[in-house]
Motif scaffolding. Sequence first.
Motif, PDB file in Angstrom:
ATOM      1  N   GLY A 133       0.799  -1.220   0.000  1.00 44.57           N
ATOM      2  CA  GLY A 133       0.000   0.000   0.000  1.00 44.57           C
ATOM      3  C   GLY A 133       0.829   1.267   0.000  1.00 44.57           C
ATOM      4  N   GLU A 134       0.193   2.344  -0.441  1.00 43.36           N
ATOM      5  CA  GLU A 134       0.820   3.672  -0.414  1.00 43.36           C
ATOM      6  C   GLU A 134      -0.289   4.725  -0.379  1.00 43.36           C
ATOM      7  OE1 GLU A 134       4.222   5.332  -3.118  1.00 43.36           O
ATOM      8  OE2 GLU A 134       2.326   5.882  -4.061  1.00 43.36           O
ATOM      9  N   ILE A 135      -0.132   5.708   0.499  1.00 40.64           N
ATOM     10  CA  ILE A 135      -1.105   6.797   0.596  1.00 40.64           C
ATOM     11  C   ILE A 135      -0.345   8.117   0.588  1.00 40.64           C
ATOM     12  CG2 ILE A 135      -2.949   7.854   1.951  1.00 40.64           C
ATOM     13  CD1 ILE A 135      -3.416   5.102   3.224  1.00 40.64           C
ATOM     14  N   LEU A 136      -0.706   8.985  -0.326  1.00 41.59           N
ATOM     15  CA  LEU A 136      -0.090  10.306  -0.424  1.00 41.59           C
ATOM     16  C   LEU A 136      -1.130  11.374  -0.129  1.00 41.59           C
ATOM     17  CD1 LEU A 136       2.332  12.151  -1.180  1.00 41.59           C
ATOM     18  CD2 LEU A 136       1.458  12.079  -3.541  1.00 41.59           C
ATOM     19  N   THR A 137      -0.811  12.279   0.772  1.00 38.64           N
ATOM     20  CA  THR A 137      -1.697  13.395   1.086  1.00 38.64           C
ATOM     21  C   THR A 137      -1.233  14.645   0.341  1.00 38.64           C
ATOM     22  OG1 THR A 137      -0.488  14.311   2.975  1.00 38.64           O
ATOM     23  CG2 THR A 137      -1.889  12.382   3.387  1.00 38.64           C
ATOM     24  N   CYS A 138      -2.047  15.676   0.406  1.00 37.07           N
ATOM     25  CA  CYS A 138      -1.703  16.936  -0.256  1.00 37.07           C
ATOM     26  C   CYS A 138      -0.752  17.773   0.592  1.00 37.07           C
ATOM     27  CB  CYS A 138      -2.966  17.744  -0.549  1.00 37.07           C
ATOM     28  SG  CYS A 138      -3.875  18.235   0.939  1.00 37.07           S
ATOM     29  N   GLY A 139      -0.497  17.318   1.817  1.00 38.82           N
ATOM     30  CA  GLY A 139       0.322  18.092   2.743  1.00 38.82           C
ATOM     31  C   GLY A 139      -0.509  18.540   3.939  1.00 38.82           C
ATOM     32  N   ARG A 140      -0.021  19.531   4.639  1.00 36.06           N
ATOM     33  CA  ARG A 140      -0.733  20.023   5.824  1.00 36.06           C
ATOM     34  C   ARG A 140      -1.838  20.980   5.386  1.00 36.06           C
ATOM     35  NH1 ARG A 140       3.866  22.004   9.920  1.00 36.06           N
ATOM     36  NH2 ARG A 140       4.402  23.271   8.097  1.00 36.06           N
ATOM     37  N   LYS A 141      -2.954  20.387   5.002  1.00 36.05           N
ATOM     38  CA  LYS A 141      -4.060  21.152   4.421  1.00 36.05           C
ATOM     39  C   LYS A 141      -4.603  22.201   5.383  1.00 36.05           C
ATOM     40  CE  LYS A 141      -7.737  18.761   3.551  1.00 36.05           C
ATOM     41  NZ  LYS A 141      -8.722  17.856   2.874  1.00 36.05           N
ATOM     42  N   LEU A 142      -4.724  21.859   6.655  1.00 42.36           N
ATOM     43  CA  LEU A 142      -5.272  22.803   7.629  1.00 42.36           C
ATOM     44  C   LEU A 142      -4.321  23.955   7.922  1.00 42.36           C
ATOM     45  CD1 LEU A 142      -6.940  20.324  10.171  1.00 42.36           C
ATOM     46  CD2 LEU A 142      -7.978  21.536   8.246  1.00 42.36           C
ATOM     47  N   ASN A 143      -3.050  23.819   7.546  1.00 39.43           N
ATOM     48  CA  ASN A 143      -2.070  24.901   7.688  1.00 39.43           C
ATOM     49  C   ASN A 143      -1.959  25.737   6.422  1.00 39.43           C
ATOM     50  OD1 ASN A 143      -1.625  23.662  10.119  1.00 39.43           O
ATOM     51  ND2 ASN A 143       0.605  23.743   9.995  1.00 39.43           N
ATOM     52  N   GLY A 144      -2.802  25.453   5.452  1.00 37.01           N
ATOM     53  CA  GLY A 144      -2.749  26.198   4.196  1.00 37.01           C
ATOM     54  C   GLY A 144      -1.633  25.757   3.275  1.00 37.01           C
ATOM     55  N   ALA A 192      -4.664   6.976  -2.620  1.00 37.16           N
ATOM     56  CA  ALA A 192      -4.196   5.705  -2.066  1.00 37.16           C
ATOM     57  C   ALA A 192      -4.046   4.691  -3.191  1.00 37.16           C
ATOM     58  CB  ALA A 192      -5.167   5.188  -1.014  1.00 37.16           C
ATOM     59  N   THR A 193      -3.019   3.869  -3.071  1.00 43.04           N
ATOM     60  CA  THR A 193      -2.773   2.799  -4.036  1.00 43.04           C
ATOM     61  C   THR A 193      -2.549   1.501  -3.287  1.00 43.04           C
ATOM     62  OG1 THR A 193      -1.714   4.348  -5.571  1.00 43.04           O
ATOM     63  CG2 THR A 193      -1.300   2.005  -5.921  1.00 43.04           C
ATOM     64  N   LEU A 194      -3.202   0.439  -3.739  1.00 43.45           N
ATOM     65  CA  LEU A 194      -2.987  -0.889  -3.159  1.00 43.45           C
ATOM     66  C   LEU A 194      -2.679  -1.861  -4.292  1.00 43.45           C
ATOM     67  CD1 LEU A 194      -3.495  -2.488  -0.255  1.00 43.45           C
ATOM     68  CD2 LEU A 194      -5.247  -3.563  -1.659  1.00 43.45           C
ATOM     69  N   ILE A 195      -1.560  -2.552  -4.159  1.00 46.87           N
ATOM     70  CA  ILE A 195      -1.171  -3.588  -5.115  1.00 46.87           C
ATOM     71  C   ILE A 195      -1.340  -4.940  -4.435  1.00 46.87           C
ATOM     72  CG2 ILE A 195       0.717  -4.563  -6.480  1.00 46.87           C
ATOM     73  CD1 ILE A 195       1.887  -1.728  -6.657  1.00 46.87           C
ATOM     74  N   TYR A 196      -2.084  -5.818  -5.080  1.00 49.72           N
ATOM     75  CA  TYR A 196      -2.255  -7.172  -4.563  1.00 49.72           C
ATOM     76  C   TYR A 196      -1.806  -8.153  -5.637  1.00 49.72           C
ATOM     77  CZ  TYR A 196      -4.361 -11.524  -2.981  1.00 49.72           C
ATOM     78  OH  TYR A 196      -4.552 -12.820  -2.592  1.00 49.72           O
ATOM     79  N   ALA A 197      -0.899  -9.047  -5.263  1.00 54.04           N
ATOM     80  CA  ALA A 197      -0.391 -10.055  -6.192  1.00 54.04           C
ATOM     81  C   ALA A 197      -0.503 -11.430  -5.564  1.00 54.04           C
ATOM     82  CB  ALA A 197       1.062  -9.761  -6.558  1.00 54.04           C
ATOM     83  N   ASP A 198      -0.857 -12.397  -6.373  1.00 51.24           N
ATOM     84  CA  ASP A 198      -0.986 -13.784  -5.927  1.00 51.24           C
ATOM     85  C   ASP A 198      -0.498 -14.688  -7.050  1.00 51.24           C
ATOM     86  OD1 ASP A 198      -1.725 -16.313  -5.088  1.00 51.24           O
ATOM     87  OD2 ASP A 198      -3.628 -15.667  -4.243  1.00 51.24           O
ATOM     88  N   THR A 199       0.686 -15.271  -6.869  1.00 53.90           N
ATOM     89  CA  THR A 199       1.245 -16.138  -7.907  1.00 53.90           C
ATOM     90  C   THR A 199       0.811 -17.579  -7.729  1.00 53.90           C
ATOM     91  OG1 THR A 199       3.299 -16.532  -6.658  1.00 53.90           O
ATOM     92  CG2 THR A 199       3.248 -14.628  -8.136  1.00 53.90           C
ATOM     93  N   ARG A 200      -0.166 -17.798  -6.814  1.00 50.32           N
ATOM     94  CA  ARG A 200      -0.725 -19.136  -6.648  1.00 50.32           C
ATOM     95  C   ARG A 200      -1.974 -19.298  -7.503  1.00 50.32           C
ATOM     96  NH1 ARG A 200      -0.427 -19.403  -0.087  1.00 50.32           N
ATOM     97  NH2 ARG A 200      -0.878 -17.195  -0.360  1.00 50.32           N
ATOM     98  N   THR A 201      -2.947 -18.451  -7.260  1.00 58.13           N
ATOM     99  CA  THR A 201      -4.239 -18.566  -7.951  1.00 58.13           C
ATOM    100  C   THR A 201      -4.562 -17.348  -8.803  1.00 58.13           C
ATOM    101  OG1 THR A 201      -5.407 -17.631  -6.052  1.00 58.13           O
ATOM    102  CG2 THR A 201      -5.120 -20.015  -6.103  1.00 58.13           C
ATOM    103  N   GLY A 202      -3.702 -16.326  -8.785  1.00 60.30           N
ATOM    104  CA  GLY A 202      -4.005 -15.093  -9.484  1.00 60.30           C
ATOM    105  C   GLY A 202      -4.782 -14.134  -8.603  1.00 60.30           C
TER     106      GLY A 202
END
Length: 267
Positions: A133-144, A192-202
């Motif tokens: 997983g990976e999540i990127l925010t815009c920064g400290r939004k409440l601080n402008g 947010a990005t989630l990568i799921y890999a399964d080399t058993r059943t796909g």
Amino acid sequence: MISELRIVTGYRTGITFLQEGYYTRPFKLADIGAYRADKALCLMLMTASPGMLDGDDYRISVTVSKHTRLQLQTQAYQRLYSMQQGAKQHMNVQVQEGATFSYVPHPIVPHKDASFEGYNRIELAENCRLVWGEILTCGRKLNGEAFQFKQFHNVTELFYRGKLVLKDNLLIQPERINVMAPGQMEGYTHQATLIYADTRTGAAPVADRLLEILSPEKDIAYGVSQTAGPALVLRVLGHGAEQLFNCLRKIEDLLWKEEIVEAQYKL
């Protein structure tokens, strides 16, 4: 400052243990799964630094050995502070035959004038699973400081049988690209990005279940894409870091519970 972290798992009588754990400042590792019924290894990656500073160079290596199961967690949000030169991180992951690796870190918060470059190389063997997983925010939004960082560039490459099956190239340069334009963030502030890999059943059979988990959520946009190999990518846009983090953790928990059941069945 160059900081290194190396993790190698080991396997003994159905139990995954930390065979090798090496780290330099500011990294620390803690075993948080010692009292769980699950016989997998659960580690928390901690840092004595408040975040990545100008000139920081993180080099992380994770080897999930044959038939082991590792869940790596983080302690808190990853902050990228104001920089002149920038910071970078290189992460190399090997998931060997019959192994499982799950890594859903806390969201990344780039402060004003932050600049970051990251590269993740993940190699998958036969009969293994990956949750990334990976999540990127815009920064400290409440601080402008929404989208006032210089650059965030992170590349994740997934290899299976020596071939590249997925390349996720995330580049955001707010000064050069209108992040709110069509084809970009389109009014959302967090991704947010989630990568799921399964080399058993796909990975394809999991796609519908991921969409079901996200269906009750409000004020988000999401979609799932199948890769050329045994993997899929979930992308989610929203307005809150905590909401997106909770979504990915729900998915991680679901997939991890299935791992526990399968592991117990094998024993």
